[in-house]
Design a protein around this motif. Structure first.
Motif, PDB file in Angstrom:
ATOM      1  N   UNK A  20       0.876  -1.118  -0.086  1.00  0.00           N
ATOM      2  CA  UNK A  20      -0.095   0.092   0.346  1.00  0.00           C
ATOM      3  C   UNK A  20       0.983   1.309  -0.075  1.00  0.00           C
ATOM      4  N   UNK A  21       1.935   1.178   1.058  1.00  0.00           N
ATOM      5  CA  UNK A  21       2.749   2.505   0.828  1.00  0.00           C
ATOM      6  C   UNK A  21       3.455   2.601  -0.157  1.00  0.00           C
ATOM      7  N   UNK A  22       3.849   1.682  -1.178  1.00  0.00           N
ATOM      8  CA  UNK A  22       4.547   1.622  -2.399  1.00  0.00           C
ATOM      9  C   UNK A  22       3.658   2.240  -3.427  1.00  0.00           C
ATOM     10  N   UNK A  23       2.568   1.770  -3.387  1.00  0.00           N
ATOM     11  CA  UNK A  23       1.449   2.017  -4.553  1.00  0.00           C
ATOM     12  C   UNK A  23       0.959   3.466  -4.312  1.00  0.00           C
ATOM     13  N   UNK A  24       0.824   4.118  -2.994  1.00  0.00           N
ATOM     14  CA  UNK A  24       0.510   5.234  -2.868  1.00  0.00           C
ATOM     15  C   UNK A  24       1.480   6.326  -2.802  1.00  0.00           C
ATOM     16  N   UNK A  25       2.819   5.797  -3.210  1.00  0.00           N
ATOM     17  CA  UNK A  25       4.109   6.797  -3.049  1.00  0.00           C
ATOM     18  C   UNK A  25       4.259   7.402  -1.825  1.00  0.00           C
ATOM     19  N   UNK A  50      12.314  -4.794  -5.401  1.00  0.00           N
ATOM     20  CA  UNK A  50      11.622  -5.229  -6.749  1.00  0.00           C
ATOM     21  C   UNK A  50      10.439  -4.400  -7.056  1.00  0.00           C
ATOM     22  N   UNK A  51       9.711  -4.217  -5.782  1.00  0.00           N
ATOM     23  CA  UNK A  51       8.221  -3.689  -6.033  1.00  0.00           C
ATOM     24  C   UNK A  51       8.378  -2.156  -6.307  1.00  0.00           C
ATOM     25  N   UNK A  52       9.590  -1.562  -5.901  1.00  0.00           N
ATOM     26  CA  UNK A  52       9.256  -0.299  -6.306  1.00  0.00           C
ATOM     27  C   UNK A  52       9.976   0.194  -7.589  1.00  0.00           C
ATOM     28  N   UNK A  53      10.439  -0.799  -8.059  1.00  0.00           N
ATOM     29  CA  UNK A  53      11.170  -0.592  -9.441  1.00  0.00           C
ATOM     30  C   UNK A  53      10.426  -1.443 -10.705  1.00  0.00           C
ATOM     31  N   UNK A  54       9.435  -2.172 -10.038  1.00  0.00           N
ATOM     32  CA  UNK A  54       9.006  -3.003 -11.084  1.00  0.00           C
ATOM     33  C   UNK A  54       8.087  -2.445 -12.328  1.00  0.00           C
ATOM     34  N   UNK A  55       8.582  -2.538 -13.565  1.00  0.00           N
ATOM     35  CA  UNK A  55       7.766  -2.108 -14.708  1.00  0.00           C
ATOM     36  C   UNK A  55       6.313  -2.113 -14.640  1.00  0.00           C
ATOM     37  N   UNK A  56       6.002  -3.233 -14.218  1.00  0.00           N
ATOM     38  CA  UNK A  56       4.617  -3.478 -13.994  1.00  0.00           C
ATOM     39  C   UNK A  56       3.736  -2.707 -12.821  1.00  0.00           C
ATOM     40  N   UNK A  58       2.042  -0.557 -11.983  1.00  0.00           N
ATOM     41  CA  UNK A  58       0.729   0.296 -11.808  1.00  0.00           C
ATOM     42  C   UNK A  58      -0.009  -0.575 -13.062  1.00  0.00           C
ATOM     43  N   UNK A  59       0.219  -1.826 -13.510  1.00  0.00           N
ATOM     44  CA  UNK A  59      -0.711  -2.544 -14.109  1.00  0.00           C
ATOM     45  C   UNK A  59      -1.533  -3.302 -13.188  1.00  0.00           C
ATOM     46  N   UNK A  60      -2.755  -3.213 -13.615  1.00  0.00           N
ATOM     47  CA  UNK A  60      -4.035  -4.149 -12.881  1.00  0.00           C
ATOM     48  C   UNK A  60      -3.853  -5.577 -12.845  1.00  0.00           C
ATOM     49  N   UNK A  61      -4.226  -6.329 -11.933  1.00  0.00           N
ATOM     50  CA  UNK A  61      -4.201  -7.650 -12.025  1.00  0.00           C
ATOM     51  C   UNK A  61      -2.875  -8.435 -11.902  1.00  0.00           C
ATOM     52  N   UNK A  62      -1.789  -7.715 -11.906  1.00  0.00           N
ATOM     53  CA  UNK A  62      -0.412  -8.263 -11.852  1.00  0.00           C
ATOM     54  C   UNK A  62       0.033  -8.068 -10.611  1.00  0.00           C
TER      55      UNK A  62
END
Ligand SMILES: [Zn+2]
Length: 342
Positions: A20-25, A50-56, A58-62
């Motif tokens: 949650x912290x990562x996705x909300x910045x 990996x989570x903060x650097x992941x190319x995907x 912001x992609x839904x369902x991944x």
């Protein structure tokens, strides 16, 4: 909601908070990841990187991290130049100030190919006070792209000034059912062991004490053979101590007891866990067990003697362990424990 850190076992609250912290910045510039050895601190640290650097991301369902994009793969295989590990040097008991000074210079250099630079300090509680003070200077005002992950057994050994700048995330031991599920899905050797000997598999799960690292180690046949031998010696000790104690049984036990201090200490540690299980079973037959993987077996042993008797043996084991720590003679300690009347 995305699946968070699918590779990490248990620790649900911690994973969901981090994602949650990562996705909300809202990621903090530093986290302390605290927990016993083998509870997944390294894996969690890599997953954060990996989570903060992941190319995907912001992609839904991944899932987060996806573990398949180029950034995830580089980080998970330990070859990203932007994920920097700080460790204790071989032969040194602590992380000295020189290792930390390197960070101070390095943080000023922008990341190579990721958005962030992640510094993972292993055994952060082994940093000298000087090293911690040096790190503090960087923790106070790190560049935007820097994240520190301080891994340790006990955050209590870090300076208060460091603890106040980094939220503490506590890892928890993995429950037996989650451990079993995880091992069988990720390690073919575990699935094979389960299929060939359910008993050996359950012994491994129980002996791991919730540590994924230990459980993976025990998949090695040599280590598992050692483990089985050790657990048999603990069983032999407990069964004789709670049995009829005939002269023959006691002599046999005396002869089989370890002669080396560390080995005797390890036997007493195991016996302590087993006797604790037996005492708990006197109170509640469904109590969680630490040593026995077979509840029926434990109930049978627990029925050998009343609780007061088991408690006395348990206390004698604790006293013997304490005496060993204070350099008592090993042979004498064994004699006092096994035949207290002599
Ligand atoms: Zn990815």
């Amino acid at each position: 909601m995305k699946a968070s850190m699918p590779q990490v076992v248990s620790n649900d609250a911690l994973r969901s908070r981090l994602c949650t912290d990562i996705l909300k910045g809202k990621l903090s510039h530093a986290y302390i990841i605290e927990g016993a050895a083998g509870t997944g601190k390294h894996l969690i640290a890599k997953n954060i990187a990996a989570a903060i650097s992941c190319i995907e991301k912001d992609s839904d369902g991944i899932p987060l991290p996806c573990l398949h994009c180029i950034n995830c793969r580089k980080i998970m295989s330990g070859i990203s130049p932007d994920v920097i590990y700080i460790k204790r040097e071989d032969g040194k008991a602590q992380i000295g100030v020189e290792s930390v000074r390197m960070i101070k210079t390095d943080v000023a250099i922008m990341p190579n190919d990721l958005d962030y630079k992640v510094y993972i300090v292993e055994e952060a509680d082994k940093m000298t006070v000087q090293a911690q003070n040096a790190l503090l200077l960087t923790l106070e005002e790190p560049p935007e792209y820097v994240v520190f992950l301080l891994l340790c057994d006990s955050a209590g050994l870090l300076l208060e000034t460091i603890r106040s700048r980094a939220p503490i995330l506590r890892t928890e031991p993995v429950k037996p059912c989650s451990m079993s599920e995880f091992l069988c899905s990720y390690e073919p050797a575990a699935a094979r062991l389960k299929a060939s000997s359910e008993k050996d598999f359950q012994e491994l799960i129980t002996a791991s004490g919730g540590s994924v690292g230990k459980a993976l180690g025990y998949l090695d046949p040599e280590k598992r053979a050692e483990l089985n031998l050790y657990r048999e010696s603990v069983r032999g000790f407990v069964n004789t101590m709670l049995g009829d104690r005939t002269g023959e049984a006691v002599t046999e036990l005396m002869e089989s007891m370890p002669q080396k201090r560390e080995e005797l200490q390890a036997l007493l540690d195991g016996a302590g866990l087993a006797l604790r299980d037996l005492l708990l079973l006197k109170k509640c037959e469904s109590a969680p067990l630490c040593f026995y993987s077979d509840r029926e077996e434990a109930l049978g042993v627990s029925d050998l003697r009343p609780a007061g008797y088991i408690l006395k043996i348990y206390e004698n084991c604790l006293s013997a362990g304490d005496a060993l720590l204070h350099n008592s003679n090993v042979r004498l300690t064994v004699t006092r424990l096994v035949c207290p009347g002599e």
